[in-house]
Write a protein that holds these residues in place. Structure first.
Motif, short mmCIF file in Angstrom:
data_model
loop_
_atom_site.label_atom_id
_atom_site.label_comp_id
_atom_site.label_asym_id
_atom_site.label_seq_id
_atom_site.Cartn_x
_atom_site.Cartn_y
_atom_site.Cartn_z
N ARG A 53 0.81 -1.23 0.00
CA ARG A 53 0.00 0.00 0.00
C ARG A 53 0.84 1.27 0.00
N SER A 54 1.95 1.25 0.69
CA SER A 54 2.74 2.49 0.83
C SER A 54 3.87 2.60 -0.20
N GLU A 55 3.92 1.67 -1.15
CA GLU A 55 5.04 1.65 -2.10
C GLU A 55 4.79 2.58 -3.29
N THR A 56 5.89 3.02 -3.90
CA THR A 56 5.82 3.76 -5.17
C THR A 56 6.02 2.75 -6.30
N PHE A 57 5.04 2.68 -7.18
CA PHE A 57 5.09 1.73 -8.29
C PHE A 57 5.66 2.42 -9.54
N LEU A 58 6.70 1.85 -10.08
CA LEU A 58 7.30 2.34 -11.31
C LEU A 58 6.75 1.50 -12.46
N LEU A 59 5.98 2.13 -13.34
CA LEU A 59 5.38 1.41 -14.46
C LEU A 59 5.67 2.15 -15.76
N SER A 60 5.96 1.37 -16.79
CA SER A 60 6.23 1.95 -18.10
C SER A 60 4.93 2.36 -18.78
N HIS A 61 4.99 3.43 -19.56
CA HIS A 61 3.84 3.81 -20.38
C HIS A 61 3.67 2.84 -21.54
N ARG A 62 4.70 2.04 -21.80
CA ARG A 62 4.65 1.09 -22.90
C ARG A 62 4.06 -0.24 -22.44
N ASP A 63 3.56 -1.03 -23.43
CA ASP A 63 2.94 -2.32 -23.10
C ASP A 63 3.95 -3.24 -22.42
N PRO A 64 3.46 -4.08 -21.46
CA PRO A 64 2.08 -4.15 -20.94
C PRO A 64 1.86 -3.27 -19.71
N VAL A 119 9.16 0.05 -6.57
CA VAL A 119 8.91 -1.34 -6.94
C VAL A 119 8.17 -1.33 -8.27
N SER A 120 8.00 -2.50 -8.87
CA SER A 120 7.29 -2.56 -10.14
C SER A 120 6.57 -3.89 -10.26
N LEU A 121 5.70 -3.98 -11.26
CA LEU A 121 5.00 -5.21 -11.57
C LEU A 121 5.54 -5.76 -12.89
N ILE A 122 5.58 -7.08 -12.98
CA ILE A 122 6.12 -7.70 -14.19
C ILE A 122 5.40 -9.02 -14.43
N CYS A 123 5.16 -9.35 -15.69
CA CYS A 123 4.58 -10.65 -16.02
C CYS A 123 5.64 -11.73 -15.81
N GLU A 124 5.17 -12.92 -15.51
CA GLU A 124 6.07 -14.02 -15.16
C GLU A 124 7.12 -14.29 -16.24
N PRO A 139 0.39 -0.32 -19.15
CA PRO A 139 -0.97 0.17 -18.90
C PRO A 139 -1.90 -0.91 -18.36
N GLU A 140 -1.77 -2.14 -18.82
CA GLU A 140 -2.63 -3.21 -18.31
C GLU A 140 -2.29 -3.57 -16.87
N LEU A 141 -1.00 -3.58 -16.57
CA LEU A 141 -0.59 -3.83 -15.19
C LEU A 141 -1.09 -2.71 -14.27
N ARG A 142 -1.11 -1.49 -14.79
CA ARG A 142 -1.63 -0.36 -14.01
C ARG A 142 -3.11 -0.57 -13.71
N ASP A 143 -3.87 -1.05 -14.69
CA ASP A 143 -5.30 -1.29 -14.47
C ASP A 143 -5.51 -2.33 -13.37
N ILE A 144 -4.70 -3.39 -13.40
CA ILE A 144 -4.81 -4.41 -12.35
C ILE A 144 -4.44 -3.82 -10.99
N LEU A 145 -3.41 -2.99 -10.97
CA LEU A 145 -2.98 -2.35 -9.73
C LEU A 145 -4.09 -1.49 -9.14
N LEU A 146 -4.81 -0.76 -9.99
CA LEU A 146 -5.89 0.10 -9.52
C LEU A 146 -7.04 -0.71 -8.94
N VAL A 147 -7.24 -1.92 -9.46
CA VAL A 147 -8.28 -2.79 -8.91
C VAL A 147 -7.86 -3.34 -7.55
N LYS A 148 -6.58 -3.71 -7.44
CA LYS A 148 -6.10 -4.35 -6.21
C LYS A 148 -5.89 -3.34 -5.07
N LEU A 149 -5.45 -2.13 -5.41
CA LEU A 149 -5.19 -1.11 -4.39
C LEU A 149 -5.99 0.14 -4.75
N ALA A 150 -6.70 0.68 -3.81
CA ALA A 150 -7.62 1.78 -4.09
C ALA A 150 -6.94 3.00 -4.69
#
Length: 297
Positions: free
Chosen positions: A189-200, A237-242, A202-213
């Motif tokens: 909850r308190s982390e800063t997420f580093l996400l690329s504007h490039r694929d994927p 931190v960041s999100l990445i596909c397996e 935006p999709e990871l961002r959408d999932i993040l918004l669902v999981k964390l308000a």
């Protein structure tokens, strides 16, 4: 005095076997047709190519010279015919695959390895661009197939569901959560997420918004590799596909993300044009169907 390559091919086979009959059997034509074609060739050349014997045929000196100097043409024809047949079976030719996932690990990489083992003569051309560019490439015939995140949707052409991959969190190796094998969304909850504007991204961002308000997201117009570099440097931190965890980045560790229902996952689908008759595409689709069958209901 034009001589058809087919006639030369007949002559080469007859010279090799010393027999019109055996040459016709090899080539799958009638003996009378082969004999007639060779006589036509002799008539156009104005020389006797074969001496007819009771035991078969043999080249005359003039015939031997003609075949010697034209052998490269026959070889070229044989190669062209073999290549055309192989391409018609999807065993040769070219296959253009668009994607926006990682090839460092995962199912796409494994599928490409298996396809190369089965069809080593097929040239694979990989194109990594944004989702919309992949779809444009399909429409314009620049791509044979596109591998895209998300469930298959109704579009122009055809689609099939493929695999799903776990979503992982990339952490600096010094992060307190790095000692855990599993990280829960609520831990971030308190982390800063580093996400690329490039694929994927935006999709990871959408999932993040669902999981964390209301997550803190720092969007970056850089590649996935550069995002991992920032994570390793301690900027967040960041999100990445397996599939992406096969690549090693200094100072970065990957941990499985879960919520109360278990691991979080992201789906992949394949898209292609229904009017694409590339036989190599058909073989690749069959391989995907074999490896990732639709679950029976």
């Amino acid at each position: 005095m034009a001589i058809e390559l087919r006639h030369l091919r007949y002559a080469v086979a007859a010279a090799r076997h010393g027999s019109f009959r055996r040459a016709a059997e090899e080539l799958g034509v009638k003996q009378s047709s082969l004999s007639r074609r060779i006589r036509q060739m002799e008539g156009r050349l104005g020389v006797t190519v074969f001496e007819r014997l009771s035991s078969g045929v043999r080249l005359t000196p003039a015939g031997a010279e003609i075949l010697r100097t034209s052998q490269h043409l026959v070889d070229g024809l044989e190669h062209m015919m073999a290549s055309a047949k192989a391409a018609g079976r999807g065993e040769a030719g070219r296959l253009s695959i668009g994607f926006h996932t990682s090839l460092s690990a995962g199912n796409l990489r494994a599928s490409l390895v298996e396809h190369a083992r089965r069809f080593p003569e097929v040239e694979i051309r990989m194109v990594e661009v944004a989702r919309e560019n992949l779809l444009v490439g399909l429409r314009h015939g620049q791509l044979d197939i596109a591998i895209i995140t998300g469930e298959p949707t109704v579009r122009e052409g055809e689609a099939m569901a493929l695999w799903s991959e776990r979503i992982m969190v990339a952490l600096p190796e010094s992060h307190l959560l790095a000692i855990n094998e599993i990280v829960y969304w609520t831990d971030l909850r308190s982390e800063t997420f580093l996400l690329s504007h490039r694929d994927p991204g935006p999709e990871l961002r959408d999932i993040l918004l669902v999981k964390l308000a209301s997550p803190k997201v720092a969007g970056q117009d850089v590649s996935r590799e550069s995002i991992m570099g920032l994570v390793g440097a301690g900027f967040g931190v960041s999100l990445i596909c397996e599939a992406g965890i096969g690549a090693s980045h200094a100072g970065v560790v990957y941990r499985e993300l879960q919520d109360g229902s278990g691991p979080s996952r992201i789906s992949y689908a394949a898209y292609w044009r229904s009017d694409n008759d590339n036989a190599a595409l058909l073989n690749f689709r069959k391989l995907l169907e074999e490896r990732y069958p639709v679950p029976s209901s």
